[in-house]
Write a protein that holds these residues in place. Structure first.
Motif, PDB file in Angstrom:
ATOM      1  N   ILE A   4       0.872  -1.315  -0.254  1.00  0.00           N
ATOM      2  CA  ILE A   4       0.080  -0.104  -0.367  1.00  0.00           C
ATOM      3  C   ILE A   4       1.478   1.326   0.318  1.00  0.00           C
ATOM      4  O   ILE A   4       2.054   1.051   0.768  1.00  0.00           O
ATOM      5  CB  ILE A   4      -1.104   0.269   1.342  1.00  0.00           C
ATOM      6  CG1 ILE A   4      -1.360  -1.465   1.227  1.00  0.00           C
ATOM      7  CG2 ILE A   4      -1.410   1.066   1.047  1.00  0.00           C
ATOM      8  CD1 ILE A   4      -2.851  -1.162   2.729  1.00  0.00           C
ATOM      9  N   THR A   6       0.494   5.037  -0.012  1.00  0.00           N
ATOM     10  CA  THR A   6       0.503   6.315   0.859  1.00  0.00           C
ATOM     11  C   THR A   6       0.383   7.595   0.089  1.00  0.00           C
ATOM     12  O   THR A   6       2.052   8.132   0.646  1.00  0.00           O
ATOM     13  CB  THR A   6       0.063   6.779   2.816  1.00  0.00           C
ATOM     14  OG1 THR A   6       1.582   6.479   2.666  1.00  0.00           O
ATOM     15  CG2 THR A   6      -0.422   5.592   2.844  1.00  0.00           C
ATOM     16  N   ILE A  18      -1.755   3.067   9.618  1.00  0.00           N
ATOM     17  CA  ILE A  18      -2.424   1.355   9.527  1.00  0.00           C
ATOM     18  C   ILE A  18      -1.026   0.683  10.146  1.00  0.00           C
ATOM     19  O   ILE A  18      -1.352  -0.303  10.329  1.00  0.00           O
ATOM     20  CB  ILE A  18      -1.618   1.343   7.770  1.00  0.00           C
ATOM     21  CG1 ILE A  18      -3.136   2.132   7.303  1.00  0.00           C
ATOM     22  CG2 ILE A  18      -1.536   0.088   7.060  1.00  0.00           C
ATOM     23  CD1 ILE A  18      -2.946   2.254   5.994  1.00  0.00           C
ATOM     24  N   LEU A  26       0.757  -6.474   5.290  1.00  0.00           N
ATOM     25  CA  LEU A  26       0.806  -5.086   4.443  1.00  0.00           C
ATOM     26  C   LEU A  26       2.192  -4.544   4.796  1.00  0.00           C
ATOM     27  O   LEU A  26       2.828  -4.007   5.840  1.00  0.00           O
ATOM     28  CB  LEU A  26      -0.301  -4.348   5.049  1.00  0.00           C
ATOM     29  CG  LEU A  26      -1.827  -4.740   4.919  1.00  0.00           C
ATOM     30  CD1 LEU A  26      -2.675  -3.545   6.292  1.00  0.00           C
ATOM     31  CD2 LEU A  26      -2.217  -4.922   4.010  1.00  0.00           C
ATOM     32  N   VAL A  28       4.058  -1.174   3.630  1.00  0.00           N
ATOM     33  CA  VAL A  28       3.477   0.190   3.770  1.00  0.00           C
ATOM     34  C   VAL A  28       3.747   1.096   3.469  1.00  0.00           C
ATOM     35  O   VAL A  28       5.124   1.494   4.567  1.00  0.00           O
ATOM     36  CB  VAL A  28       2.382   1.212   4.750  1.00  0.00           C
ATOM     37  CG1 VAL A  28       1.875   1.898   5.069  1.00  0.00           C
ATOM     38  CG2 VAL A  28       1.332  -0.152   4.819  1.00  0.00           C
ATOM     39  N   TYR A  47      -2.043  -0.888  -4.083  1.00  0.00           N
ATOM     40  CA  TYR A  47      -2.854   0.072  -3.904  1.00  0.00           C
ATOM     41  C   TYR A  47      -2.664   1.441  -3.267  1.00  0.00           C
ATOM     42  O   TYR A  47      -1.086   1.632  -2.855  1.00  0.00           O
ATOM     43  CB  TYR A  47      -3.476  -0.440  -2.377  1.00  0.00           C
ATOM     44  CG  TYR A  47      -4.528  -1.437  -2.949  1.00  0.00           C
ATOM     45  CD1 TYR A  47      -6.067  -1.534  -3.240  1.00  0.00           C
ATOM     46  CD2 TYR A  47      -4.018  -2.409  -1.951  1.00  0.00           C
ATOM     47  CE1 TYR A  47      -6.930  -2.503  -4.063  1.00  0.00           C
ATOM     48  CE2 TYR A  47      -5.017  -4.258  -2.698  1.00  0.00           C
ATOM     49  CZ  TYR A  47      -6.334  -4.107  -3.016  1.00  0.00           C
ATOM     50  OH  TYR A  47      -7.052  -5.252  -3.698  1.00  0.00           O
ATOM     51  N   ALA A 107      -8.637   4.814   7.711  1.00  0.00           N
ATOM     52  CA  ALA A 107      -7.318   4.122   7.260  1.00  0.00           C
ATOM     53  C   ALA A 107      -7.268   3.263   8.107  1.00  0.00           C
ATOM     54  O   ALA A 107      -6.490   1.656   6.788  1.00  0.00           O
ATOM     55  CB  ALA A 107      -6.032   5.266   7.616  1.00  0.00           C
ATOM     56  N   PRO A 108      -7.501   2.335   9.372  1.00  0.00           N
ATOM     57  CA  PRO A 108      -7.628   1.277   9.823  1.00  0.00           C
ATOM     58  C   PRO A 108      -9.649   0.556   9.094  1.00  0.00           C
ATOM     59  O   PRO A 108      -8.859  -0.800   8.848  1.00  0.00           O
ATOM     60  CB  PRO A 108      -8.437   1.818  10.905  1.00  0.00           C
ATOM     61  CG  PRO A 108      -8.136   3.024  11.536  1.00  0.00           C
ATOM     62  CD  PRO A 108      -8.067   3.478  10.149  1.00  0.00           C
ATOM     63  N   ALA A 111      -7.093  -0.790   5.581  1.00  0.00           N
ATOM     64  CA  ALA A 111      -6.691  -1.629   5.647  1.00  0.00           C
ATOM     65  C   ALA A 111      -6.722  -2.693   5.844  1.00  0.00           C
ATOM     66  O   ALA A 111      -6.286  -4.081   5.623  1.00  0.00           O
ATOM     67  CB  ALA A 111      -5.507  -1.188   7.274  1.00  0.00           C
ATOM     68  N   ARG A 112      -7.685  -2.999   7.003  1.00  0.00           N
ATOM     69  CA  ARG A 112      -7.924  -4.529   7.170  1.00  0.00           C
ATOM     70  C   ARG A 112      -9.190  -4.532   6.082  1.00  0.00           C
ATOM     71  O   ARG A 112      -8.868  -6.452   5.795  1.00  0.00           O
ATOM     72  CB  ARG A 112      -9.504  -4.165   8.360  1.00  0.00           C
ATOM     73  CG  ARG A 112      -8.928  -4.032  10.108  1.00  0.00           C
ATOM     74  CD  ARG A 112      -9.846  -3.587  10.850  1.00  0.00           C
ATOM     75  NE  ARG A 112      -9.128  -3.326  12.335  1.00  0.00           N
ATOM     76  CZ  ARG A 112      -8.953  -2.178  12.694  1.00  0.00           C
ATOM     77  NH1 ARG A 112     -10.081  -1.223  12.447  1.00  0.00           N
ATOM     78  NH2 ARG A 112      -8.533  -1.652  13.803  1.00  0.00           N
ATOM     79  N   ALA A 115      -6.528  -6.300   3.709  1.00  0.00           N
ATOM     80  CA  ALA A 115      -5.966  -7.454   4.150  1.00  0.00           C
ATOM     81  C   ALA A 115      -6.075  -8.530   4.498  1.00  0.00           C
ATOM     82  O   ALA A 115      -5.842  -9.799   4.217  1.00  0.00           O
ATOM     83  CB  ALA A 115      -5.172  -7.538   5.716  1.00  0.00           C
TER      84      ALA A 115
END
Length: 118
Positions: A4, A6, A18, A26, A28, A47, A107-108, A111-112, A115
């Motif tokens: 990912i 950002t 994240i 992940l 990041v 992403y 953001a969480p 991410a979830r 994932a």
């Protein structure tokens, strides 16, 4: 490992939010929008999460231009459900934009959902 990137004015904050989740699947990293577009197109990233003050145009401007609108989605100032995010990912969206003041909420969730796709 899912990569990912950002970007935008809140890129560091998104990466930190994240990272705090401890999701081992992940990877990041912060990026510029142009570099992110090139890495996404080359398959070097999966992403992109972009932020700006409104979550509308500036968070994704370059990415929409280089990746096409079919790969992009902006939440603007709304907070989506994890189910809505999962549906967008399943539909092929890889680039997401949202506002800076929604980072702690979105953001969480992003991410979830990412994932969970493995």
């Amino acid at each position: 490992m899912t990569k990912i990137l950002t970007g935008g004015v809140g890129k560091v904050e998104v990466a930190q939010a994240i990272g705090k989740l401890g999701l081992d699947s992940l990877d990041v990293a912060t990026s510029s929008d142009m570099d992110a577009a090139m890495k996404l197109r080359a398959g070097q990233a999966d992403y992109y999460l972009g932020t700006c003050h409104t979550g509308a145009g500036a968070s994704l401007g370059v990415l929409v231009g280089l990746m096409g609108s079919a790969a992009c989605h902006t939440f603007g100032r709304s907070v989506p459900t994890e189910e809505a995010i999962s549906a967008l990912i399943a539909d092929g969206k890889k680039v997401f934009g949202f506002s800076m003041d929604q980072i702690d909420a979105i953001a969480p969730l992003m991410a979830r959902a990412i994932a969970a796709r493995g």
